[in-house]
Write a protein that holds these residues in place. Structure first.
Motif, short mmCIF file in Angstrom:
data_model
loop_
_atom_site.label_atom_id
_atom_site.label_comp_id
_atom_site.label_asym_id
_atom_site.label_seq_id
_atom_site.Cartn_x
_atom_site.Cartn_y
_atom_site.Cartn_z
N ARG A 59 1.20 56.63 47.77
CA ARG A 59 0.95 56.08 49.10
C ARG A 59 0.49 54.63 49.03
NH1 ARG A 59 -2.22 60.05 53.21
NH2 ARG A 59 -0.42 61.28 53.88
N GLN A 60 -0.46 54.38 48.11
CA GLN A 60 -0.96 53.01 47.97
C GLN A 60 0.15 52.04 47.61
OE1 GLN A 60 -4.25 52.78 45.22
NE2 GLN A 60 -5.57 53.96 46.61
N ASP B 201 11.96 53.72 51.47
CA ASP B 201 11.86 55.14 51.82
C ASP B 201 12.63 56.00 50.81
OD1 ASP B 201 10.35 54.53 53.98
OD2 ASP B 201 11.84 55.02 55.50
N ARG C 247 1.18 55.48 58.64
CA ARG C 247 1.83 54.43 57.86
C ARG C 247 3.04 54.93 57.08
NH1 ARG C 247 -3.73 51.75 55.41
NH2 ARG C 247 -4.46 50.93 57.41
N TYR C 248 3.16 56.26 56.96
CA TYR C 248 4.26 56.81 56.15
C TYR C 248 5.19 57.64 57.01
CZ TYR C 248 0.36 55.68 53.17
OH TYR C 248 -0.69 55.03 52.61
N PRO C 249 6.48 57.35 56.93
CA PRO C 249 7.44 58.15 57.69
C PRO C 249 7.49 59.57 57.14
CG PRO C 249 8.44 56.10 56.89
CD PRO C 249 7.14 56.26 56.19
N TYR D 205 5.11 52.51 63.63
CA TYR D 205 3.84 53.24 63.58
C TYR D 205 3.56 53.98 64.89
CZ TYR D 205 3.87 49.97 59.82
OH TYR D 205 4.26 49.25 58.72
N ASN E 30 5.15 47.61 51.45
CA ASN E 30 5.43 47.39 52.87
C ASN E 30 4.74 46.12 53.35
OD1 ASN E 30 5.82 47.54 55.61
ND2 ASN E 30 4.66 49.41 55.93
N GLU F 87 -4.19 56.48 58.42
CA GLU F 87 -3.50 56.41 57.13
C GLU F 87 -2.11 57.06 57.23
OE1 GLU F 87 -4.90 55.36 54.06
OE2 GLU F 87 -3.15 55.91 52.88
N ARG G 149 12.85 51.59 63.89
CA ARG G 149 13.11 50.29 63.25
C ARG G 149 14.49 49.78 63.66
NH1 ARG G 149 12.39 52.77 57.59
NH2 ARG G 149 10.16 53.15 57.45
N TYR H 199 3.41 52.43 48.14
CA TYR H 199 4.34 52.30 49.28
C TYR H 199 3.78 51.30 50.28
CZ TYR H 199 7.06 53.75 53.42
OH TYR H 199 7.86 53.77 54.54
N TRP H 200 2.50 51.44 50.61
CA TRP H 200 1.87 50.59 51.62
C TRP H 200 1.77 49.15 51.13
CZ3 TRP H 200 1.69 50.60 56.46
CH2 TRP H 200 0.75 49.86 57.19
#
Lengths: 92, 567
Positions: free
Chosen positions: A6-7, A77, B549-551, B97, A13, B546, B274, A9-10
């Motif tokens: 996760r870290q 992704d 932030r992730y699809p 988001y 981004n 948190e 998007r 990926y973020w």
């Protein structure tokens, strides 16, 4: 994804966003306003270049920037194995 | 009935019929369909709908004229850059988001992420901004009917209201979205055909975006002969600092407008959100890169048709000039704006002696360019499409804010699905009537307030949404005070400086249209400082932030959507 993924990926981004936003500011506030006088001494397909950025170049570059964002995020992704878009919340 | 009236009528009837058929085929029976079209709109269609939603009567009718006259060329660039640049912010900072968050309205996000007080501030802001906007759209519908069909403004607005009523009340967001896709198609065709025709005729280059580079030297030359500032030179109308402030206020305001943001909830997925932003800006840029070329071609044509620097005897003016002078949209130059008819019949006039209304550049450009009557009729239908599509999107924001955020969340949380839908439809019908009334009796300040709404949106919504997504430590109190201080500062400065109220010079010559940028910075600062000294959001809330932030599928977002309280 676990916490480390996760870290990662973020972080990637945010980096992509930062790069694209720098270009966003450069074409509009930069080429279109701050440096417009200097650029106007250059002729581009009949336009003074600064004027062209203010009236044509900025919107065109904006479309390209979002295009790059969409393309890179798709790749990101895929790399992180995110493909369950259909199971996202659909307004219960 | 003239040829132009006949063709306008034909195109108006054809396109209105089309909208009704499309709307009837996409009618809905549940709240998810009514508010967000079931979240099932494909990205290109959603993009076209956003584009139609966004491009109002002002974009279609006024933009080219503002660039040509009010901005004298370069000065108009603030609108071209500001109203497209906001989409980069929307695409990168908000759209994915908010879609992942998966609710119905902007107050929904504010209320769920922060608290109920913040939700109510957001509801109020959303409703005020939307009503101000929608009044302008209805007035635009009335204007087109009056000028092209000779119908009274009142009847024009009533016909427009009836059409919007039919598809918005019946189909909610789903009906509106598919109608907007149709309306985008009509409006872009109507905008591009005359632009391509004029560009081909004057320069031999079909693409107006390229063609207008070939006439800029000639236009600059003519303006110099007339003693006017150069069309392409920078900062003749607006200083560099104000160009930056106004452009930024329009960009950040665009990214904070509720009727645009809500469209990303209608996308199928985060990925589709998007792509929706990409398609939307592509469709918008088609018009926004054409508008400055329409501006320069039409200005060149007008100066030439009025005899260039030498001028033309009043008896020999072209017929379009007489037509628009008769309805008072071309007058003598100067404060008094005296009618052209008051001039002695043997006088000689130049471009400098007349004042031409911004709005007629697009509506009259086919006539000025010597194009046939059907094209004029098509342009009128395009203007109607632009006004109706924006009006319906705004009405949906008003209706969903009242039915979802006020009625369901506050007054009657036990309401059944059918009951909520009924309240939504009634709110929509009520909003249409109020909008129609405002369209027939526009308050004098509408034009100013529409431009100012961007500053208000930038100073209120944008920081709260962005920090809510990107900073887990942003607290409810921080957001609330940020919104209140940002909004109050911006609003007070606007009242102090706009001509009809205070008319003060302001501080450092910052115009009311640019102050939203400063208000936004203040909002960011206040939200940050208050968040630092107030209690952190709950651990679950931070985890929710948190997760958006992730699809893909995530547990807390799912639980939250099913009603779990995370505060």
């Amino acid at each position: 994804m676990d916490d480390r993924q996760r870290q990662e990926y973020w972080r990637r981004n945010l980096r992509l966003m930062a790069v694209l936003l720098v270009f966003w500011a450069l074409v509009s506030f930069g080429a279109g306003i701050l440096f417009v006088d200097a650029l106007n001494s250059i002729s581009f397909i009949g336009f003074p270049l600064g004027f062209w950025f203010a009236q044509q170049g900025s919107p065109i570059v904006f479309v390209i920037l979002i295009g790059i964002y969409v393309w890179r995020m798709d790749k990101l992704d895929a790399e992180f194995g995110i493909d369950e878009y259909d199971s996202e919340v659909h307004h219960p | 009935m003239t040829d132009i009236q006949l063709w306008t009528l034909i195109f108006a009837v054809l396109t209105f019929g089309l909208y009704i058929v499309v709307a009837y085929r996409s009618r809905v029976s549940d709240t998810a369909g009514f508010y967000v079209a079931g979240g099932g709109i494909p990205a290109p269609a959603n993009g076209a709908a956003i584009a139609a939603d966004w491009m109002s009567a002002a974009s279609f009718i006024s933009l080219a004229g503002i660039v040509a006259f009010a901005g004298n060329g370069y000065g108009g660039s603030v609108y071209l850059m500001g109203w497209t640049g906001g989409y980069v912010l929307l695409a990168l900072l908000l759209a994915p988001y908010l879609r992942k968050f998966g609710k119905y309205t902007i107050p929904d996000f504010v209320g769920d992420r922060y608290n109920e007080t913040a939700r109510m501030v957001a509801v109020l802001a959303a409703i005020v901004v939307s009503f101000v906007y929608v009044a302008g759209q209805m007035a635009g519908v009335g204007v087109v009917f009056t000028r092209f069909l000779g119908v009274s403004t009142t009847w024009g607005v009533i016909i427009g209201m009836a059409i919007v009523f039919f598809y918005a009340v019946l189909g909610g967001m789903k009906g509106i979205t598919w109608t907007q896709v149709t309306q985008y198609t009509v409006l872009i065709i109507a905008y591009l055909i005359p632009a391509v025709a004029v560009s081909s005729k004057v320069t031999g280059v079909a693409m107006p975006q390229i063609g207008f580079g070939k006439i800029l030297d000639e236009l600059n030359g003519l303006q110099a002969d007339l003693g006017l500032n150069s069309y392409t030179e920078a900062f003749t109308q607006t200083s560099m600092a104000n160009m930056i402030l106004i452009t930024a206020a329009l960009m950040f305001g665009t990214a904070g407008l509720p009727h645009v943001i809500v469209r990303f909830y209608t996308a199928k997925s985060v990925r589709a959100a998007r792509f929706s932003a990409l398609w939307a800006l592509f469709f918008i840029a088609l018009l926004y890169t054409t508008a400055p070329s329409v501006a320069s071609f039409t200005k060149l044509n007008i100066i030439n048709e009025l005899g260039g620097p030498e001028g033309i005897p009043l008896a020999d003016v072209p017929s379009w000039f007489t037509t628009w002078a008769d309805v008072g949209l071309i007058t003598q130059a100067g404060e008094a704006a005296a009618p052209i008819a008051d001039l002695p019949p043997d006088s000689i006039i130049t471009f400098n002696d007349v004042a031409i209304n911004n709005d007629i550049i697009v509506l009259a450009s086919p006539e000025i360019g010597g194009l046939p009557a059907p094209i004029v009729g098509l342009v009128a239908a395009g203007a109607l499409a632009a006004a109706l599509s924006t009006a319906s999107g705004l009405l949906l924001v008003i209706s969903s804010s009242i039915a979802n955020d006020v009625y369901y969340k506050k007054i009657n949380p036990q309401a059944t699905e059918a009951r909520q839908l009924l309240v939504g439809r009634i709110a929509m019908a009520g909003a249409i009537v109020v909008a129609g009334y405002l369209g027939i009796n526009p308050p004098g300040f509408v034009a100013q307030v529409v431009a100012l709404a961007f500053g208000l949106a930038a100073a209120s919504f944008f920081p709260v949404l962005v920090l809510g997504i990107f900073w887990k430590g942003c607290t409810a109190k921080g957001a609330m005070w940020g919104m209140i201080v940002g909004l109050a500062f911006t609003f007070a400065y606007m009242i102090w400086t706009i001509p009809i109220y205070g008319g003060s010079e302001g501080i450092l010559g910052i115009p009311p249209t640019g102050i939203g940028t400063i208000g936004m910075l203040i909002n960011f600062l206040v939200t940050f400082l208050v968040s630092k000294v107030t209690e952190k959001p709950s651990a679950e809330m931070q985890e929710l932030v948190e997760e958006i932030r992730y699809p893909g599928r995530t547990t807390l977002v799912q639980a939250h959507a099913q009603g779990k309280d995370l505060h």
